[in-house]
Motif scaffolding. Structure first.
Motif, PDB file in Angstrom:
ATOM      1  N   VAL A 277     -11.601 -25.522  -7.470  1.00  0.00           N
ATOM      2  CA  VAL A 277     -10.493 -24.573  -7.436  1.00  0.00           C
ATOM      3  C   VAL A 277     -10.998 -23.231  -6.945  1.00  0.00           C
ATOM      4  O   VAL A 277     -12.065 -22.763  -7.357  1.00  0.00           O
ATOM      5  N   ILE A 278     -10.246 -22.601  -6.049  1.00  0.00           N
ATOM      6  CA  ILE A 278     -10.529 -21.227  -5.620  1.00  0.00           C
ATOM      7  C   ILE A 278      -9.401 -20.350  -6.141  1.00  0.00           C
ATOM      8  O   ILE A 278      -8.220 -20.675  -5.957  1.00  0.00           O
ATOM      9  N   VAL A 279      -9.745 -19.264  -6.813  1.00  0.00           N
ATOM     10  CA  VAL A 279      -8.730 -18.413  -7.437  1.00  0.00           C
ATOM     11  C   VAL A 279      -8.849 -16.972  -6.948  1.00  0.00           C
ATOM     12  O   VAL A 279      -9.942 -16.482  -6.666  1.00  0.00           O
ATOM     13  N   THR A 280      -7.701 -16.316  -6.833  1.00  0.00           N
ATOM     14  CA  THR A 280      -7.634 -14.886  -6.542  1.00  0.00           C
ATOM     15  C   THR A 280      -6.583 -14.278  -7.471  1.00  0.00           C
ATOM     16  O   THR A 280      -5.663 -14.971  -7.913  1.00  0.00           O
ATOM     17  N   PRO A 281      -6.676 -12.974  -7.793  1.00  0.00           N
ATOM     18  CA  PRO A 281      -5.863 -12.364  -8.865  1.00  0.00           C
ATOM     19  C   PRO A 281      -4.491 -11.860  -8.414  1.00  0.00           C
ATOM     20  O   PRO A 281      -4.207 -10.668  -8.474  1.00  0.00           O
ATOM     21  N   HIS A 282      -3.624 -12.779  -7.995  1.00  0.00           N
ATOM     22  CA  HIS A 282      -2.275 -12.417  -7.524  1.00  0.00           C
ATOM     23  C   HIS A 282      -2.354 -11.236  -6.556  1.00  0.00           C
ATOM     24  O   HIS A 282      -1.677 -10.209  -6.718  1.00  0.00           O
ATOM     25  N   SER A 283      -3.172 -11.406  -5.550  1.00  0.00           N
ATOM     26  CA  SER A 283      -3.485 -10.300  -4.641  1.00  0.00           C
ATOM     27  C   SER A 283      -3.098 -10.598  -3.191  1.00  0.00           C
ATOM     28  O   SER A 283      -3.446  -9.827  -2.297  1.00  0.00           O
ATOM     29  N   ALA A 284      -2.358 -11.680  -2.955  1.00  0.00           N
ATOM     30  CA  ALA A 284      -2.015 -12.045  -1.581  1.00  0.00           C
ATOM     31  C   ALA A 284      -1.257 -10.933  -0.868  1.00  0.00           C
ATOM     32  O   ALA A 284      -1.454 -10.687   0.322  1.00  0.00           O
ATOM     33  N   ALA A 285      -0.397 -10.247  -1.594  1.00  0.00           N
ATOM     34  CA  ALA A 285       0.416  -9.188  -0.978  1.00  0.00           C
ATOM     35  C   ALA A 285      -0.238  -7.817  -1.065  1.00  0.00           C
ATOM     36  O   ALA A 285       0.317  -6.838  -0.556  1.00  0.00           O
ATOM     37  N   LEU A 286      -1.395  -7.742  -1.678  1.00  0.00           N
ATOM     38  CA  LEU A 286      -1.987  -6.430  -1.947  1.00  0.00           C
ATOM     39  C   LEU A 286      -2.980  -6.001  -0.872  1.00  0.00           C
ATOM     40  O   LEU A 286      -4.111  -5.608  -1.168  1.00  0.00           O
ATOM     41  N   THR A 287      -2.553  -6.066   0.372  1.00  0.00           N
ATOM     42  CA  THR A 287      -3.339  -5.456   1.439  1.00  0.00           C
ATOM     43  C   THR A 287      -2.914  -3.990   1.555  1.00  0.00           C
ATOM     44  O   THR A 287      -1.829  -3.602   1.100  1.00  0.00           O
ATOM     45  N   LYS A 288      -3.739  -3.178   2.143  1.00  0.00           N
ATOM     46  CA  LYS A 288      -3.401  -1.763   2.313  1.00  0.00           C
ATOM     47  C   LYS A 288      -2.107  -1.608   3.100  1.00  0.00           C
ATOM     48  O   LYS A 288      -1.250  -0.777   2.772  1.00  0.00           O
ATOM     49  N   GLU A 289      -1.965  -2.434   4.130  1.00  0.00           N
ATOM     50  CA  GLU A 289      -0.783  -2.328   4.984  1.00  0.00           C
ATOM     51  C   GLU A 289       0.484  -2.755   4.242  1.00  0.00           C
ATOM     52  O   GLU A 289       1.524  -2.085   4.324  1.00  0.00           O
ATOM     53  N   ALA A 290       0.413  -3.870   3.517  1.00  0.00           N
ATOM     54  CA  ALA A 290       1.586  -4.355   2.798  1.00  0.00           C
ATOM     55  C   ALA A 290       1.966  -3.420   1.658  1.00  0.00           C
ATOM     56  O   ALA A 290       3.156  -3.204   1.393  1.00  0.00           O
ATOM     57  N   MET A 291       0.974  -2.859   0.976  1.00  0.00           N
ATOM     58  CA  MET A 291       1.262  -1.917  -0.109  1.00  0.00           C
ATOM     59  C   MET A 291       2.019  -0.701   0.411  1.00  0.00           C
ATOM     60  O   MET A 291       2.937  -0.192  -0.239  1.00  0.00           O
ATOM     61  N   ALA A 292       1.635  -0.236   1.586  1.00  0.00           N
ATOM     62  CA  ALA A 292       2.331   0.906   2.192  1.00  0.00           C
ATOM     63  C   ALA A 292       3.760   0.522   2.560  1.00  0.00           C
ATOM     64  O   ALA A 292       4.712   1.275   2.316  1.00  0.00           O
ATOM     65  N   ARG A 293       3.932  -0.670   3.138  1.00  0.00           N
ATOM     66  CA  ARG A 293       5.278  -1.104   3.525  1.00  0.00           C
ATOM     67  C   ARG A 293       6.164  -1.322   2.308  1.00  0.00           C
ATOM     68  O   ARG A 293       7.342  -0.942   2.311  1.00  0.00           O
ATOM     69  N   MET A 294       5.631  -1.943   1.253  1.00  0.00           N
ATOM     70  CA  MET A 294       6.431  -2.192   0.052  1.00  0.00           C
ATOM     71  C   MET A 294       6.851  -0.888  -0.609  1.00  0.00           C
ATOM     72  O   MET A 294       7.991  -0.736  -1.052  1.00  0.00           O
ATOM     73  N   SER A 295       5.924   0.054  -0.691  1.00  0.00           N
ATOM     74  CA  SER A 295       6.237   1.346  -1.285  1.00  0.00           C
ATOM     75  C   SER A 295       7.340   2.044  -0.522  1.00  0.00           C
ATOM     76  O   SER A 295       8.323   2.542  -1.104  1.00  0.00           O
ATOM     77  N   LEU A 296       7.215   2.088   0.788  1.00  0.00           N
ATOM     78  CA  LEU A 296       8.206   2.774   1.619  1.00  0.00           C
ATOM     79  C   LEU A 296       9.553   2.063   1.570  1.00  0.00           C
ATOM     80  O   LEU A 296      10.601   2.714   1.410  1.00  0.00           O
ATOM     81  N   ASP A 297       9.567   0.746   1.696  1.00  0.00           N
ATOM     82  CA  ASP A 297      10.838   0.021   1.724  1.00  0.00           C
ATOM     83  C   ASP A 297      11.566   0.107   0.381  1.00  0.00           C
ATOM     84  O   ASP A 297      12.803   0.189   0.342  1.00  0.00           O
ATOM     85  N   ALA A 298      10.819   0.088  -0.731  1.00  0.00           N
ATOM     86  CA  ALA A 298      11.443   0.254  -2.050  1.00  0.00           C
ATOM     87  C   ALA A 298      12.046   1.647  -2.174  1.00  0.00           C
ATOM     88  O   ALA A 298      13.146   1.827  -2.713  1.00  0.00           O
ATOM     89  N   ALA A 299      11.330   2.646  -1.663  1.00  0.00           N
ATOM     90  CA  ALA A 299      11.830   4.017  -1.698  1.00  0.00           C
ATOM     91  C   ALA A 299      13.083   4.167  -0.834  1.00  0.00           C
ATOM     92  O   ALA A 299      14.046   4.851  -1.215  1.00  0.00           O
ATOM     93  N   ILE A 300      13.089   3.540   0.328  1.00  0.00           N
ATOM     94  CA  ILE A 300      14.260   3.581   1.203  1.00  0.00           C
ATOM     95  C   ILE A 300      15.473   2.983   0.486  1.00  0.00           C
ATOM     96  O   ILE A 300      16.588   3.528   0.531  1.00  0.00           O
ATOM     97  N   GLY A 301      15.277   1.859  -0.200  1.00  0.00           N
ATOM     98  CA  GLY A 301      16.378   1.235  -0.934  1.00  0.00           C
ATOM     99  C   GLY A 301      16.939   2.141  -2.015  1.00  0.00           C
ATOM    100  O   GLY A 301      18.160   2.235  -2.203  1.00  0.00           O
ATOM    101  N   ILE A 302      16.053   2.811  -2.738  1.00  0.00           N
ATOM    102  CA  ILE A 302      16.492   3.740  -3.781  1.00  0.00           C
ATOM    103  C   ILE A 302      17.333   4.864  -3.188  1.00  0.00           C
ATOM    104  O   ILE A 302      18.419   5.200  -3.688  1.00  0.00           O
ATOM    105  N   ASP A 303      16.861   5.436  -2.102  1.00  0.00           N
ATOM    106  CA  ASP A 303      17.596   6.536  -1.470  1.00  0.00           C
ATOM    107  C   ASP A 303      18.923   6.060  -0.881  1.00  0.00           C
ATOM    108  O   ASP A 303      19.922   6.792  -0.923  1.00  0.00           O
ATOM    109  N   GLU A 304      18.935   4.846  -0.337  1.00  0.00           N
ATOM    110  CA  GLU A 304      20.185   4.320   0.214  1.00  0.00           C
ATOM    111  C   GLU A 304      21.271   4.262  -0.852  1.00  0.00           C
ATOM    112  O   GLU A 304      22.433   4.611  -0.606  1.00  0.00           O
ATOM    113  N   VAL A 305      20.909   3.823  -2.052  1.00  0.00           N
ATOM    114  CA  VAL A 305      21.894   3.735  -3.128  1.00  0.00           C
ATOM    115  C   VAL A 305      22.306   5.123  -3.611  1.00  0.00           C
ATOM    116  O   VAL A 305      23.498   5.431  -3.732  1.00  0.00           O
ATOM    117  N   LEU A 306      21.333   5.974  -3.883  1.00  0.00           N
ATOM    118  CA  LEU A 306      21.634   7.282  -4.469  1.00  0.00           C
ATOM    119  C   LEU A 306      22.304   8.233  -3.487  1.00  0.00           C
ATOM    120  O   LEU A 306      22.974   9.184  -3.900  1.00  0.00           O
TER     121      LEU A 306
END
Length: 325
Positions: A277-306
């Protein structure tokens, strides 16, 4: 007065900078427990949420909450029915991490095929002969079965078919055949996909319907040289059944990024004792690039609603009669 956005677990600066530029005040916590969230959310209009739990208890403490921006694709940490009943809009970031998770999936697939981790371990201990004792496998011409064919499953198929020249089988409940590439064969029965695959990759969401989806029965359908890859959610695989299948060499191996219990509160799963078995700590999405995109897109969604704009990536539907998801 500025509207306040609560961030229980810190995120990349891209999303924070976006919200600040839009005139919001940020409240960033260093403890994401339910108690701490409840003590800090009463005057907040928005919640930028990673993996912290968002339960009815949180909603009871948040009379001003209007929107939850989920930093990621899965939202099983949110009580969606409770949010909808309170007319709290939930949005997510479906475009942000698909490529990153797909790359991680391919990495686990190749690492399992080539016995990467155990060869690294043995060589560091001076065992050069491991090169002859544990030959790897080519993936060229092998069959990859993909269960769940959304954005991530589609990206995995493209990389595996066009990059590694693998044969691709796919299964999904709501799969639209018109949108399937010509290098993918659609399977009507998931059991038949399992029987025919050399590698199986899971890309389905976690729900009551999919809980324990891969169990002893489905594992028994895999051939002894097959490998299971899971970068979706831990709960869709029965870990006890998987442990037995791996320990008894009923299947060749597994590559796991997700687990039934995250983070581990007590003892590690027995799976961690196994060499196949090869294991990693739920980190598939935790690249620097994806973290930046997720942060920005979540923020955009918040602003769209408010700000009253059309929402790009809604999870629930808030109707005028205040019911239904």
């Amino acid at each position: 007065m500025k509207q306040i956005i609560l961030i229980p677990q810190d995120v990349d600066d891209s999303g924070k900078d976006y919200l600040i530029e839009k005139g919001y005040e940020l409240r960033i916590l260093h403890d994401s427990s339910i108690e701490t969230i409840c003590n800090n959310i009463s005057d907040c209009s928005g919640l930028l949420l990673r993996t912290a739990p968002c339960t009815e208890e949180v909603f009871d403490a948040a009379p001003n909450l209007r929107v939850i921006g989920r930093h990621g694709v899965g939202y099983d940490n949110i009580d969606l029915a409770a949010a909808t009943a309170r007319r709290i809009q939930v949005c997510y970031t479906p475009l942000a991490n698909a490529n990153s998770v797909a790359e991680h999936t391919i990495m686990l697939l190749l690492a399992c095929a080539k016995n990467l981790v155990i060869k690294d371990k043995e060589l560091r201990q001076g065992n050069y002969e491991i090169r002859n004792l544990m030959p790897g496998r080519d993936v060229f011409g092998k069959t990859l079965g993909i269960i769940g064919f959304g954005r991530i499953g589609n990206s995995v198929a493209k990389k595996a078919a066009l990059g590694l020249e693998m044969n691709i089988l796919a299964y999904g409940h709501r799969l639209k055949i018109d949108n399937v590439p010509d290098y993918v064969t659609i399977m009507e029965e998931v059991d038949e996909l399992i029987r025919q695959s050399d590698f199986i990759s899971l890309h389905i969401p976690y729900s009551e319907e999919t809980k324990g989806f891969i169990d002893s029965k489905k594992l028994s359908l895999m051939n002894p040289d097959a490998v299971l890859i899971n970068t979706a959610r831990g709960g869709i695989v029965n870990e006890d059944d998987l442990y037995q299948a791996l320990k008894e060499h009923k299947i060749l191996g597994a590559g796991l990024d997700v687990f039934e219990e995250e983070p581990f509160k007590e003892t590690l799963s027995n799976i961690f004792q196994l060499d196949n078995v090869i294991v990693t700590p739920h980190s598939a999405a935790l690249t620097k690039e994806a973290m930046a995109r997720m942060s920005l897109d979540a923020a955009i969604g918040i602003d769209e609603v408010l700000s009253g704009r059309k929402l790009s990536w809604p999870v629930n539907q808030i109707d005028e009669r205040n019911h239904g998801i």
